[in-house]
Design an enzyme around this catalytic site. Structure first.
Site, PDB file in Angstrom:
ATOM      1  N   SER A  61      34.089  36.189  45.404  1.00 56.11           N
ATOM      2  CA  SER A  61      34.687  36.909  44.275  1.00 56.11           C
ATOM      3  C   SER A  61      36.184  37.157  44.398  1.00 56.11           C
ATOM      4  O   SER A  61      36.806  37.583  43.428  1.00 56.11           O
ATOM      5  CB  SER A  61      33.991  38.255  44.085  1.00 56.11           C
ATOM      6  OG  SER A  61      32.888  38.084  43.268  1.00 56.11           O
ATOM      7  N   LYS A  64      38.241  35.585  41.902  1.00 55.98           N
ATOM      8  CA  LYS A  64      38.369  36.188  40.566  1.00 55.98           C
ATOM      9  C   LYS A  64      39.799  36.686  40.330  1.00 55.98           C
ATOM     10  O   LYS A  64      40.267  36.740  39.194  1.00 55.98           O
ATOM     11  CB  LYS A  64      37.362  37.336  40.399  1.00 55.98           C
ATOM     12  CG  LYS A  64      35.902  36.827  40.365  1.00 55.98           C
ATOM     13  CD  LYS A  64      34.898  37.952  40.333  1.00 55.98           C
ATOM     14  CE  LYS A  64      33.483  37.521  40.003  1.00 55.98           C
ATOM     15  NZ  LYS A  64      32.570  37.242  41.056  1.00 55.98           N
ATOM     16  N   TYR A 189      33.079  27.942  38.055  1.00 56.46           N
ATOM     17  CA  TYR A 189      32.882  29.231  38.725  1.00 56.46           C
ATOM     18  C   TYR A 189      32.272  29.030  40.126  1.00 56.46           C
ATOM     19  O   TYR A 189      32.757  29.597  41.119  1.00 56.46           O
ATOM     20  CB  TYR A 189      31.983  30.125  37.850  1.00 56.46           C
ATOM     21  CG  TYR A 189      31.605  31.425  38.503  1.00 56.46           C
ATOM     22  CD1 TYR A 189      32.496  32.501  38.542  1.00 56.46           C
ATOM     23  CD2 TYR A 189      30.364  31.589  39.133  1.00 56.46           C
ATOM     24  CE1 TYR A 189      32.152  33.691  39.166  1.00 56.46           C
ATOM     25  CE2 TYR A 189      30.019  32.773  39.759  1.00 56.46           C
ATOM     26  CZ  TYR A 189      30.912  33.817  39.771  1.00 56.46           C
ATOM     27  OH  TYR A 189      30.582  34.992  40.395  1.00 56.46           O
ATOM     28  N   TYR A 241      33.624  46.350  43.222  1.00 61.20           N
ATOM     29  CA  TYR A 241      32.388  46.506  42.456  1.00 61.20           C
ATOM     30  C   TYR A 241      32.182  47.992  42.102  1.00 61.20           C
ATOM     31  O   TYR A 241      33.142  48.710  41.831  1.00 61.20           O
ATOM     32  CB  TYR A 241      31.163  45.973  43.220  1.00 61.20           C
ATOM     33  CG  TYR A 241      31.362  44.628  43.877  1.00 61.20           C
ATOM     34  CD1 TYR A 241      31.629  43.497  43.103  1.00 61.20           C
ATOM     35  CD2 TYR A 241      31.269  44.468  45.243  1.00 61.20           C
ATOM     36  CE1 TYR A 241      31.783  42.251  43.698  1.00 61.20           C
ATOM     37  CE2 TYR A 241      31.416  43.221  45.839  1.00 61.20           C
ATOM     38  CZ  TYR A 241      31.682  42.122  45.066  1.00 61.20           C
ATOM     39  OH  TYR A 241      31.838  40.910  45.651  1.00 61.20           O
ATOM     40  N   VAL A 259      31.282  38.422  48.382  1.00 61.02           N
ATOM     41  CA  VAL A 259      30.044  38.510  49.165  1.00 61.02           C
ATOM     42  C   VAL A 259      30.044  37.604  50.408  1.00 61.02           C
ATOM     43  O   VAL A 259      29.116  37.656  51.208  1.00 61.02           O
ATOM     44  CB  VAL A 259      28.774  38.239  48.312  1.00 61.02           C
ATOM     45  CG1 VAL A 259      28.565  39.340  47.293  1.00 61.02           C
ATOM     46  CG2 VAL A 259      28.811  36.875  47.665  1.00 61.02           C
TER      47      VAL A 259
HETATM   48  N1  GLU Z   1      29.329  33.538  44.017  1.00 57.55           N
HETATM   49  C1  GLU Z   1      28.905  34.898  43.990  1.00 57.55           C
HETATM   50  C2  GLU Z   1      28.000  35.151  42.813  1.00 57.55           C
HETATM   51  O1  GLU Z   1      28.263  34.646  41.775  1.00 57.55           O
HETATM   52  C3  GLU Z   1      30.097  35.778  43.938  1.00 57.55           C
HETATM   53  C4  GLU Z   1      29.735  37.211  44.003  1.00 57.55           C
HETATM   54  C5  GLU Z   1      30.736  38.040  44.707  1.00 57.55           C
HETATM   55  O2  GLU Z   1      31.388  37.643  45.659  1.00 57.55           O
HETATM   56  O3  GLU Z   1      30.865  39.179  44.251  1.00 57.55           O
HETATM   57  O4  GLU Z   1      27.024  35.827  42.903  1.00 57.55           O
END
Ligand code: GLU
Length: 305
Positions: A61, A64, A189, A241, A259
């Protein structure tokens, strides 16, 4: 600083036993849960590191942030806000509920999965491949690392198990938040989440936000000051989060976790920090990484609040 980092990594390594590595993406379960490392790049270009800072991990993430930076560069901010909001969430990073019940079907923010998928669709590019190349190219520039690569084992693993992300994306297609082909946007993604990095790469990403747009090692203006301001505000309120509020109280820095166990944290006007610790707490944040940052912030009085 170097000695402080050695002692804080030693002190906090024991926290890693109280969390778990992510298993919902099967390939991530191969990570070593005891890993803990940190890399700092300050605004003058000095570098400090300790622990397992050379360990490679997938960016997940933290990508992002790069997608959001590209979307902010490519779009008028008001257009962006017609598709994504900038509101924190008290639900998990892959929660579906808010898309239906709140906020006119708009993802709450670009740091959760739904918001990141919508963000990618706003990045300039005629095809999904163009969008991927735009964000990946930008990531190579902001990390000053032309050798970044996709970890294809993680990519395949994400793709094979990414049904929750498919559900989010199809829902957003049905409500007009995304126009693109769902499978193609998801492929971008999944690939972005699977890019392999080290703590140094994410520290470099963060220091660009600390300097309001410059990477100290090449002194090149990569982002505008106003984009940096927006990204830092969203990281502060949404980057960890549904643990963002607690992190703001205990650490007090704009940050984004993934994650894979990475955390990118920004100390405005001072430094960029990259941390790795694949053992995660219940909210999906690196358990040892958060504790390490908490100690560092307290020792050096880094909180922005
Ligand atoms: N590739 C992970 C997912 O889509 C990323 C989630 C994350 O790192 O928050 O669940």
């Amino acid at each position: 600083m170097q000695n402080l980092l050695y002692s804080l990594v030693d002190k906090n390594r024991s926290w890693t036993q109280y969390g778990n590595v992510a298993t919902y993406i099967p390939e991530l379960s191969n990570s070593n849960p005891d890993t803990l490392g940190i890399f700092i790049c300050d605004v003058d270009g000095n570098e400090y590191y300790a622990g397992d800072y050379k360990t490679k991990f997938t960016i997940q993430s933290i990508s992002k942030i790069a997608s959001f930076m590209c979307a902010l560069t490519d779009n008028n901010i008001n257009k962006l806000y017609t598709k994504i909001s900038c509101a924190p969430t008290s639900d998990g990073f892959n929660s579906i509920i808010n898309l239906e019940t709140k906020n006119s079907h708009k993802p709450l923010n670009p740091m959760i999965n739904s918001g990141a998928i919508a963000t990618i669709s706003l990045v300039y590019g005629l095809t999904a491949e163009d969008k991927f190349n735009r964000i990946f190219g930008f990531l190579k520039e902001i990390t000053n690392n032309p050798n970044l690569k996709i970890n294809y084992n993680v990519y395949e693993s994400e793709k094979n198990t990414g049904d929750r992300n498919r559900a989010l994306a199809y829902y957003m297609k049905s409500t007009g938040i995304i126009d693109d082909d769902v499978d193609e946007i998801l492929d971008v993604y999944f690939k972005l989440c699977s890019i392999e990095v080290t703590c140094k790469d994410i520290a470099y990403m963060s220091v660009v936000l600390a300097t309001d747009g410059f990477l100290p090692c090449n002194n090149k203006q990569i982002l505008s000051k106003s984009i940096c301001k927006t990204v830092k505000a969203i990281m502060t309120t949404c980057g960890m989060y549904d643990g963002s509020g607690e992190f703001a109280v205990n650490v007090g820095l704009p940050a984004k976790s993934g994650v894979g166990g990475g955390i990118a944290a920004v100390v405005p006007k001072k430094m960029g920090i990259g941390v790795i610790g694949p053992s995660l707490d219940k909210k999906g944040n690196s358990i040892g990484g958060v504790k390490l940052l908490e100690d560092l912030s307290n020792e050096l009085e880094l909180s922005i609040f």
